[in-house]
Enzyme design. Structure first.
Site, mmCIF file in Angstrom:
data_model
loop_
_atom_site.group_PDB
_atom_site.id
_atom_site.type_symbol
_atom_site.label_atom_id
_atom_site.label_comp_id
_atom_site.label_asym_id
_atom_site.label_seq_id
_atom_site.Cartn_x
_atom_site.Cartn_y
_atom_site.Cartn_z
ATOM 1 N N CYS A 254 3.844 2.706 -5.613
ATOM 2 C CA CYS A 254 4.417 1.567 -4.875
ATOM 3 C C CYS A 254 3.253 0.798 -4.270
ATOM 4 C CB CYS A 254 5.376 2.048 -3.783
ATOM 5 S SG CYS A 254 6.587 3.272 -4.319
ATOM 6 N N ALA A 255 2.484 0.131 -5.100
ATOM 7 C CA ALA A 255 1.128 -0.279 -4.715
ATOM 8 C C ALA A 255 1.032 -1.596 -3.970
ATOM 9 C CB ALA A 255 0.231 -0.343 -5.960
ATOM 10 N N GLY A 256 2.014 -2.497 -4.094
ATOM 11 C CA GLY A 256 1.870 -3.795 -3.445
ATOM 12 C C GLY A 256 1.846 -3.691 -1.930
ATOM 13 N N ASP B 251 4.042 5.496 -1.395
ATOM 14 C CA ASP B 251 4.115 4.796 -0.107
ATOM 15 C C ASP B 251 5.354 3.917 -0.187
ATOM 16 O OD1 ASP B 251 3.258 3.942 2.461
ATOM 17 O OD2 ASP B 251 2.446 2.126 1.554
ATOM 18 N N CYS C 224 5.945 3.756 6.544
ATOM 19 C CA CYS C 224 5.551 3.193 7.835
ATOM 20 C C CYS C 224 6.795 3.086 8.708
ATOM 21 C CB CYS C 224 4.858 1.836 7.673
ATOM 22 S SG CYS C 224 5.813 0.606 6.781
#
Length: 482
Positions: free
Chosen positions: A301-303, A366, A419
């Site tokens: 989930c890199a963006g 993430d 987060c």
């Protein structure tokens, strides 16, 4: 409570844009002041326009304001005031709206939006700064008179004068709910449901709730990440005038300013990244594997690319490569720019069905989440999120984690992070994965050496009041050998 000692004044700021949309103006050179706003207080006008963009277009204050400040060429002092007022009023919206509604004698929904923006701006100054009351009221009335005329200006004047009759503490006594969590949420400008989420996550340490809310309501420091292999944290601190972070070996903290103007950032030697996010990437890189690390790493989930850049740099040092997955093309392009010259391959795909070949040694999930742990960096976000957002995100989180477990090799590690401290997005997702997929939860505390007070279980929960980071959660899961 945030304090501002900047005295009110009216300026003839260059490049100011029409508060009425420029209906009665002709095309002109960019630096000529707009006659309709030239006599107004320019920092407050800028702050008002940010609040308007947030309300009308669902814009993000932290994306709107920097460009607006550049366009209007405010000096450093005026830019600092505009930033304080725009971000502060956006953060405190719920508290301000309750006070405004009481002072106006009508629900917020019955107040015209263009007036409400100014009322929030004026009320914030009256209740949460040291701006002189007459200056807060007069400059607000001027903003309304210039766009809406004397009648509506009179309404704003009357409401703000009623607001000024009490201090914030006195308004809290009058309007706050009587239950302890509700009162703390109101006093520190958080929706009740978010304050309850924090209290639930703190568990036995729920007595720290007020500290969490205070830290979450304060403007955070700027955190930089030194790119491994390019510059050390010590060197980055030296060239930026910052301080080395206490936990991440790559972190440097700055008091403020525009990090995009720093030479190290412009050259790609450093980036802007919360120290908690740095700890997440580092934890994955040092997690113990069973078997050799062949250098196949994945960010599922890199963006927009912050963690991918740090992981790519760390993988490169070890002779490996990172695959980075992002389903939206424009965000994938951000990753490409952020990871240029790093051993990172970007794939535009849904992480749940990426089409990638299994066998990865290390995978970061993430996951998209409510972002409740990063509210201090997104001023208006706390008032946009709703409890109904949680369930669909949890479904997505479970699906992404399941996909990662399929892609990791036996003996490899998946690190799940959010987060958000919401228990449904953190411990519940991890427990579900352990039960359904047979992975083994590692002691993630061992992957953040030197970081105290991260929780009692195997996972790690960071907090702004304890660690000065966003409220990041992480749990490391290892796939057993067949």
């Amino acid at each position: 409570m945030t304090e501002s000692r900047r005295p009110a004044r009216r300026t003839q700021g260059p490049g100011a844009k029409s508060a009425a949309g420029g209906k009665n103006t002709k095309p002109k050179q960019a630096k000529r002041p707009d006659p309709s706003t030239a006599g107004l207080d320019q920092p407050r006008l800028a702050a008002r326009d940010v609040l308007r963009a947030v309300r009308e277009r669902d814009a993000y204050a932290n994306l709107v304001l920097p460009g607006l400040l550049r366009d209007r060429k405010l000096d450093a002092r005026d830019a600092a005031l505009a930033t304080e007022l725009a971000y502060g009023a956006a953060r405190a919206q719920g508290l301000l709206d309750a006070v405004i509604a009481h002072a106006a004698g009508r629900p917020i929904e019955e107040i015209d939006g263009t007036l409400l923006d100014v009322l929030r701006l004026g009320s914030y100054q009256l209740l949460r700064t040291r701006v002189a009351p007459h200056a807060a009221v007069a400059t607000s009335v001027d903003l309304v008179r210039a766009e809406n005329g004397q009648g509506r200006a009179g309404f704003v004047n009357a409401v703000l004068r009623r607001v000024s009759e009490r201090t914030q503490d006195e308004w809290v006594e009058l309007l706050a709910p009587k239950d302890p969590v509700g009162r703390l949420a109101f006093e520190h400008a958080h929706p009740l449901w978010i304050a309850q989420v924090f209290a639930d996550s703190l568990g036995a340490a729920a007595g720290e709730l007020e500290e969490v809310l205070i830290a979450d309501d304060a403007r955070p420091a700027v955190h930089l990440v030194a790119r491994p292999g390019e510059i050390s944290a010590e060197e980055l601190a030296l060239v930026t005038g910052g301080e080395i972070g206490p936990y991440s070996p790559y972190a440097v903290h700055l008091d403020g300013g525009d990090p995009g103007q720093l030479e190290a950032v412009r050259q790609g030697l450093a980036g802007v990244q919360d120290e908690g996010s740095q700890l997440v990437a580092r934890a994955l890189s040092i997690a113990p594997l069973e078997g050799e690390d062949a250098g196949r790493w994945l960010d599922l989930c890199a963006g927009p690319g912050g963690k991918a850049a740090l992981l790519g740099a760390l993988a490169g040092i070890e002779g490996g490569r990172l695959d980075a997955v992002e389903p939206v093309e424009h965000r994938a392009e951000l990753i490409r720019k952020t990871t240029r010259e790093l051993p990172v391959d970007v794939h535009v795909a849904d992480g749940r069905e990426s089409g990638l070949e299994p066998g990865y040694d290390r995978i970061l999930v993430d996951a998209p989440c409510t972002g409740l742990g990063a509210l201090r960096r997104r001023p208006e976000a706390r008032w946009r999120r709703q409890p109904s957002d949680v369930a669909p995100l949890v479904k997505l989180q479970r699906e992404l984690l399941a996909a990662a477990i399929e892609l990791v090799r036996p003996g490899g590690v998946v690190l799940y992070s959010t987060c958000s401290p919401h228990l449904s997005e953190t411990l519940a997702v991890v427990a579900d994965a352990v039960r359904r997929h047979g992975v083994v939860e590692l002691d993630t505390k061992e992957l953040v050496p030197g970081v105290p007070d991260v929780g009692d279980g195997s996972s790690v929960q960071l907090w702004p009041h304890r660690h000065g980071t966003d409220a990041m959660f992480m749990a490391a899961l290892r796939k057993p050998l067949a």
